[in-house]
Design a protein around this motif. Structure first.
Motif, short mmCIF file in Angstrom:
data_model
loop_
_atom_site.label_atom_id
_atom_site.label_comp_id
_atom_site.label_asym_id
_atom_site.label_seq_id
_atom_site.Cartn_x
_atom_site.Cartn_y
_atom_site.Cartn_z
N TRP A 55 72.39 113.05 149.99
CA TRP A 55 72.97 114.34 150.34
C TRP A 55 73.24 115.12 149.06
CZ3 TRP A 55 77.21 114.14 154.66
CH2 TRP A 55 76.63 113.70 155.85
N PRO A 56 73.34 116.45 149.15
CA PRO A 56 73.68 117.25 147.96
C PRO A 56 74.98 116.78 147.34
CG PRO A 56 73.02 118.68 149.77
CD PRO A 56 73.14 117.28 150.34
N GLU A 57 75.09 116.99 146.05
CA GLU A 57 76.28 116.56 145.31
C GLU A 57 77.56 117.07 145.97
OE1 GLU A 57 78.23 117.19 140.93
OE2 GLU A 57 76.05 117.20 141.11
N GLY A 58 78.51 116.20 146.16
CA GLY A 58 79.80 116.55 146.74
C GLY A 58 79.84 116.58 148.26
N ALA A 59 78.70 116.47 148.91
CA ALA A 59 78.66 116.61 150.36
C ALA A 59 79.33 115.44 151.09
CB ALA A 59 77.23 116.78 150.86
N VAL A 60 79.22 114.25 150.54
CA VAL A 60 79.82 113.09 151.21
C VAL A 60 81.33 113.23 151.20
CG1 VAL A 60 80.10 110.59 151.17
CG2 VAL A 60 77.87 111.60 150.69
N GLU A 61 81.89 113.62 150.05
CA GLU A 61 83.33 113.74 149.94
C GLU A 61 83.87 114.95 150.70
OE1 GLU A 61 81.25 113.76 147.19
OE2 GLU A 61 81.41 111.63 146.73
N LYS A 62 83.14 116.07 150.62
CA LYS A 62 83.63 117.32 151.20
C LYS A 62 83.09 117.59 152.59
CE LYS A 62 83.81 119.51 146.67
NZ LYS A 62 83.29 120.61 145.87
N GLY A 63 81.98 116.99 152.92
CA GLY A 63 81.31 117.26 154.18
C GLY A 63 80.10 118.15 153.97
N LEU A 64 79.17 118.08 154.90
CA LEU A 64 77.93 118.84 154.83
C LEU A 64 77.78 119.65 156.11
CD1 LEU A 64 75.18 119.48 153.49
CD2 LEU A 64 74.29 117.41 154.59
N LEU A 65 77.57 120.95 155.95
CA LEU A 65 77.32 121.84 157.08
C LEU A 65 75.92 122.39 156.92
CD1 LEU A 65 78.00 123.62 159.53
CD2 LEU A 65 79.05 125.25 157.93
N ILE A 66 75.05 122.11 157.90
CA ILE A 66 73.70 122.64 157.91
C ILE A 66 73.67 123.77 158.94
CG2 ILE A 66 71.27 122.17 158.37
CD1 ILE A 66 71.88 119.22 157.67
N VAL A 67 73.33 124.96 158.47
CA VAL A 67 73.24 126.12 159.36
C VAL A 67 71.76 126.40 159.59
CG1 VAL A 67 73.81 128.56 159.67
CG2 VAL A 67 75.39 127.05 158.44
N VAL A 68 71.32 126.21 160.83
CA VAL A 68 69.91 126.41 161.19
C VAL A 68 69.75 127.85 161.66
CG1 VAL A 68 67.98 125.57 162.57
CG2 VAL A 68 69.82 123.98 161.90
N ARG A 69 68.90 128.58 160.94
CA ARG A 69 68.67 130.00 161.25
C ARG A 69 67.25 130.20 161.75
NH1 ARG A 69 70.14 132.81 155.77
NH2 ARG A 69 68.80 134.32 156.79
N ASN A 70 67.07 131.25 162.51
CA ASN A 70 65.74 131.66 162.99
C ASN A 70 65.02 130.52 163.72
OD1 ASN A 70 65.88 134.36 161.89
ND2 ASN A 70 65.69 133.39 159.89
N TRP A 71 65.76 129.77 164.49
CA TRP A 71 65.20 128.63 165.22
C TRP A 71 64.64 129.01 166.59
CZ3 TRP A 71 67.65 127.84 169.84
CH2 TRP A 71 68.93 128.41 169.98
N GLN A 72 65.04 130.16 167.13
CA GLN A 72 64.66 130.52 168.48
C GLN A 72 63.15 130.63 168.71
OE1 GLN A 72 67.03 132.08 166.62
NE2 GLN A 72 68.79 132.66 167.87
N PRO A 73 62.37 131.27 167.81
CA PRO A 73 60.92 131.34 168.04
C PRO A 73 60.26 129.95 168.10
CG PRO A 73 61.55 133.01 166.45
CD PRO A 73 62.75 132.13 166.67
N TYR A 74 60.70 129.06 167.22
CA TYR A 74 60.16 127.69 167.25
C TYR A 74 60.54 126.99 168.54
CZ TYR A 74 59.25 122.86 165.90
OH TYR A 74 58.81 121.56 165.87
N ALA A 75 61.79 127.16 168.95
CA ALA A 75 62.26 126.53 170.18
C ALA A 75 61.49 127.03 171.39
CB ALA A 75 63.76 126.78 170.35
N LYS A 76 61.17 128.31 171.39
CA LYS A 76 60.43 128.90 172.51
C LYS A 76 58.97 128.45 172.50
CE LYS A 76 59.38 133.27 174.73
NZ LYS A 76 59.53 134.72 174.70
N ALA A 77 58.37 128.41 171.31
CA ALA A 77 56.95 128.05 171.21
C ALA A 77 56.70 126.56 171.40
CB ALA A 77 56.39 128.49 169.85
#
Length: 109
Positions: A55-77
């Motif tokens: 994981w990126p540096e500090g993510a284990v201690e602080k937590g990791l948030l993944i924000v998925v953007r522009n996913w709707q066209p892929y989800a539809k297709a």
């Protein structure tokens, strides 16, 4: 490209232009800065999410948030592929409180 938000490491996963599983894996690898040895197999995103040592540096201690953007066209297709990807994210987030995945509902701006 990770920023900090409320102490968490935030990674934007932009799926704009992704049209298939290979594209999804490549985009995940780039956004999550996967090491070269992770490869681009179908299990790479799940493996990454479950392996806190990469994981990126500090993510284990602080937590990791993944924000998925522009996913709707892929989800539809590719609804079946998207469902699998969504399940991978959900299962990984269920396994550790250090990980959250958010699906952005707005556009890229």
């Amino acid at each position: 490209m990770a920023d900090e938000l409320a102490g968490r490491r935030v990674v934007a996963l932009d799926l704009d232009g992704v049209t298939d599983k290979a594209g999804l894996r490549d985009r995940c690898a780039r956004a999550l800065e996967l090491p070269d040895w992770f490869g681009r197999n179908r299990d790479a995103p799940a493996d990454f999410l479950g392996d806190h040592t990469v994981w990126p540096e500090g993510a284990v201690e602080k937590g990791l948030l993944i924000v998925v953007r522009n996913w709707q066209p892929y989800a539809k297709a590719r609804p079946e592929e998207w469902e699998t990807a969504r399940e991978v994210f959900a299962e990984a987030a269920d396994r550790t409180s250090a990980l959250s995945v958010a699906l952005a509902l707005g556009g890229s701006s």
